[in-house]
Motif scaffolding. Structure first.
Motif, mmCIF file in Angstrom:
data_model
loop_
_atom_site.group_PDB
_atom_site.id
_atom_site.type_symbol
_atom_site.label_atom_id
_atom_site.label_comp_id
_atom_site.label_asym_id
_atom_site.label_seq_id
_atom_site.Cartn_x
_atom_site.Cartn_y
_atom_site.Cartn_z
ATOM 1 N N GLY A 331 2.945 -18.288 -2.433
ATOM 2 C CA GLY A 331 1.803 -17.328 -2.011
ATOM 3 C C GLY A 331 2.431 -15.827 -2.315
ATOM 4 N N PHE A 332 3.464 -15.572 -2.686
ATOM 5 C CA PHE A 332 3.808 -14.271 -2.683
ATOM 6 C C PHE A 332 3.652 -13.565 -4.225
ATOM 7 N N ASN A 333 3.224 -12.381 -4.248
ATOM 8 C CA ASN A 333 3.026 -11.555 -5.375
ATOM 9 C C ASN A 333 4.291 -10.710 -5.337
ATOM 10 N N LEU A 334 4.982 -10.431 -6.517
ATOM 11 C CA LEU A 334 6.064 -9.578 -6.569
ATOM 12 C C LEU A 334 5.954 -8.623 -7.225
ATOM 13 N N GLU A 335 6.337 -7.448 -6.933
ATOM 14 C CA GLU A 335 6.518 -6.083 -7.647
ATOM 15 C C GLU A 335 7.976 -5.600 -7.957
ATOM 16 N N ASN A 336 8.201 -5.432 -9.181
ATOM 17 C CA ASN A 336 9.691 -5.088 -9.520
ATOM 18 C C ASN A 336 9.873 -3.679 -9.539
ATOM 19 N N THR A 337 10.429 -3.053 -8.786
ATOM 20 C CA THR A 337 10.547 -1.551 -8.862
ATOM 21 C C THR A 337 12.006 -1.307 -9.249
ATOM 22 N N ARG A 338 12.236 0.075 -9.244
ATOM 23 C CA ARG A 338 13.693 0.551 -9.715
ATOM 24 C C ARG A 338 14.594 0.085 -8.920
ATOM 25 N N THR A 344 4.744 -9.383 -1.566
ATOM 26 C CA THR A 344 3.656 -9.628 -0.150
ATOM 27 C C THR A 344 2.966 -10.802 -0.561
ATOM 28 N N THR A 345 2.352 -11.536 0.468
ATOM 29 C CA THR A 345 1.248 -12.397 0.501
ATOM 30 C C THR A 345 -0.135 -11.780 0.460
ATOM 31 N N ALA A 346 -1.253 -12.592 -0.173
ATOM 32 C CA ALA A 346 -2.351 -11.987 -0.242
ATOM 33 C C ALA A 346 -3.001 -11.471 1.063
ATOM 34 N N ASP A 347 -2.434 -12.047 2.205
ATOM 35 C CA ASP A 347 -3.241 -11.359 3.524
ATOM 36 C C ASP A 347 -2.147 -10.248 4.100
ATOM 37 N N GLY A 348 -1.019 -10.173 3.407
ATOM 38 C CA GLY A 348 -0.226 -9.103 4.000
ATOM 39 C C GLY A 348 0.629 -9.645 5.179
ATOM 40 N N GLY A 349 0.508 -10.931 5.542
ATOM 41 C CA GLY A 349 1.284 -11.195 6.513
ATOM 42 C C GLY A 349 2.681 -11.579 6.533
ATOM 43 N N ARG A 350 3.232 -11.732 5.006
ATOM 44 C CA ARG A 350 4.682 -11.667 4.958
ATOM 45 C C ARG A 350 4.978 -10.960 3.751
#
Length: 505
Positions: A331-338, A344-350
């Motif tokens: 359920g998580f979407n990842l964002e790889n930053t510097r 975050t999950t789609a609903d922003g709850g985690r």
């Protein structure tokens, strides 16, 4: 300075800041924000929210102190800036196209005698900026998002406008004046409270000043775009594509609250004004978009993160540079930053954060967790044990709005921090333990088998969007990413024989 070099969200309380500063650990991507505040007109494609308003003329107050010796970037500044974005991208066809487009735009700009040099940066982020000395920068991520030459030309015209309008110098003068006034009041007049108040007020003034600069550059850019014979509506199209890719990155329910200090107007505002400016030139259909040449130039262009910086493949995040991998929690979407991997999950709850932290000599894992966490930790949540044969320490933190699970794990001579947060009183312990247990070292053979992804131009040939999306090598939501990458809506049918972009290895 390229403000907001990355656009990932924050995990509340863990110290991962939006401007890309390290969250107590080692950088995962080489893009670092440099000390070029007086030189760089930063992140001109960054998206924020805001209301529609007419662009205002930007003028430096007469009483502003004058700046000397800060208007031109040295070769050293250029090299540092390029290095911070991963170096120059090796894409000769794209670089030639950008250079030719720039030359065409300059001939119709307000300063046709100005010399410009375009650098294509090897970064997956969508970004472009300019230096006052005529150096223009665009990332390969930005070029990949565009769908024709006129859209790239719209971005370059916007950056050229920043240079011709002397925006960097104007902002620098106002910043110095604001700092000078607050310092004089606080130190000379011995009134620190009023000095602090003036400093806070100046932040709002500078933010408004920056937004006005962006709107002014948008209007001037569309004018130059049309004069050069490109489609003037391309600016609004690209801004719309930018807005869609930001929404795709954020996920449903995770949009941030509008920031009053945002240096950029909202995308909706910019689209409305860019469309209005284009209509003053003529109706849609005028000018050229040069789509075929553009797609031919970007065929094979590197896309997304490099395996050396970390990529998602088959439900796992693999980092060839660190030699580690972990399973992406369900359920998580990842964002790889510097500086970290955020999720975050789609609903922003985690939410989650993964980064590397440095230990002081003799410091235990539990002490490392305490030292890198700003909030209080529950004494009952401390635990030290092994995870798959590797030493680890665990902690728990309960805030007013979030419950945090934390771990520090020593693996392969390095220490990694893993944090998962659940909104409210929802304890994410079960998902957190599964995630922590999935962290492992990656074999040299698996690292060698990782291949970077790139743009491939294909013809529809009777295929529909779903079929082409299934060929995409992306972390998640392949259909949505295909549509955004090609500027298509779900209801839009593909045109047989027409070329489209997909992402493949």
């Amino acid at each position: 300075m390229p403000s907001r070099c990355w656009t990932g969200g924050t995990i509340l309380g863990c110290g991962a800041e939006r401007d890309g500063r390290d969250a107590g650990g080692v950088g995962f991507r080489r893009a670092a924000c440099l000390g070029l505040a007086a030189l760089v007109l930063g992140a001109c494609v960054a998206d924020q929210t805001g209301s529609v308003s007419a662009p205002a003329a930007v003028r430096v107050p007469a009483e502003a102190p004058k700046v000397t010796g800060r208007e031109r970037a040295t070769d050293s500044d250029h090299l540092k800036l390029v290095a911070s974005f991963g170096g120059e991208a090796k894409a000769p066809a794209v670089t030639r196209l950008l250079t030719e487009v720039t030359d065409r735009l300059v001939r119709t700009s307000d300063r046709p005698d100005q010399t410009y040099v375009v650098t294509l940066l090897d970064s997956p982020v969508v970004n472009a900026f300019a230096l006052p000395n005529g150096r223009l920068y665009a990332t390969r991520g930005l070029v990949a998002l565009a769908n024709d030459t006129s859209e790239v030309a719209a971005v370059l015209a916007h950056e050229i406008a920043h240079v011709t309008l002397n925006h960097a110098t104007a902002r620098s003068e106002l910043e110095l004046r604001s700092a000078l006034v607050s310092k004089v009041v606080a130190d000379v007049l011995n009134d620190p409270d009023t000095g602090a108040q003036l400093k806070n007020q100046s932040r709002f003034a500078l933010a408004r000043f920056s937004r006005e600069q962006e709107l002014e550059a948008d209007a001037a850019g569309v004018k130059t775009l049309a004069a050069a014979g490109y489609d003037p509506f391309a600016a609004a199209r690209f801004l719309t594509a930018l807005n869609r890719t930001v929404q795709l990155k954020q996920g449903a329910g995770s949009a941030s609250t509008p920031d009053m200090l945002a240096t950029h107007p909202g995308t909706a505002e910019r689209v409305a004004l860019a469309t209005r400016a284009a209509r003053k030139v003529g109706a849609p259909g005028i000018g050229t978009d040069d789509r075929s040449r553009f797609l031919a130039a970007i065929d094979g262009l590197a896309y997304g993160d490099s395996p050396r910086d970390g990529v998602v493949r088959g439900g796992r995040f693999l980092h060839s540079g660190l030699g580690i991998a972990f399973a992406v929690p369900e359920g998580f979407n990842l964002e790889n930053t510097r500086s970290a991997v955020l999720g975050t999950t789609a609903d922003g709850g985690r939410r989650l954060l993964f980064d590397q932290i440095e230990a002081k000599e003799g410091q235990g894992l539990d002490a490392m967790l305490k030292a890198t966490w700003n909030d209080s930790l529950d004494p009952a949540g401390f635990e030290t044990r092994e995870v798959n044969g590797h030493p680890a320490a665990f902690a728990l933190s309960r805030g007013k709005d979030w419950t945090f699970r934390l771990a520090a794990i020593r693996l392969g001579g390095a220490t990694y921090r893993m944090i998962m947060a659940g909104k409210g009183s929802a304890d994410p312990e079960a998902a957190f333990q599964r995630w922590v247990s999935s962290l492992e070292e990656v074999s040299a053979e698996e690292i060698a088998a990782l291949r970077p992804t790139h743009i491939q131009i294909v013809q529809a040939a009777g295929a529909n969007a779903e079929e082409l999306a299934r060929r995409m090598i992306v972390a998640d939501r392949p259909l949505d990413r295909f549509l955004v990458l090609n500027g298509l809506e779900r209801s839009t049918a593909l045109v047989p024989g027409r070329s489209y972009k997909i992402v493949t290895e």
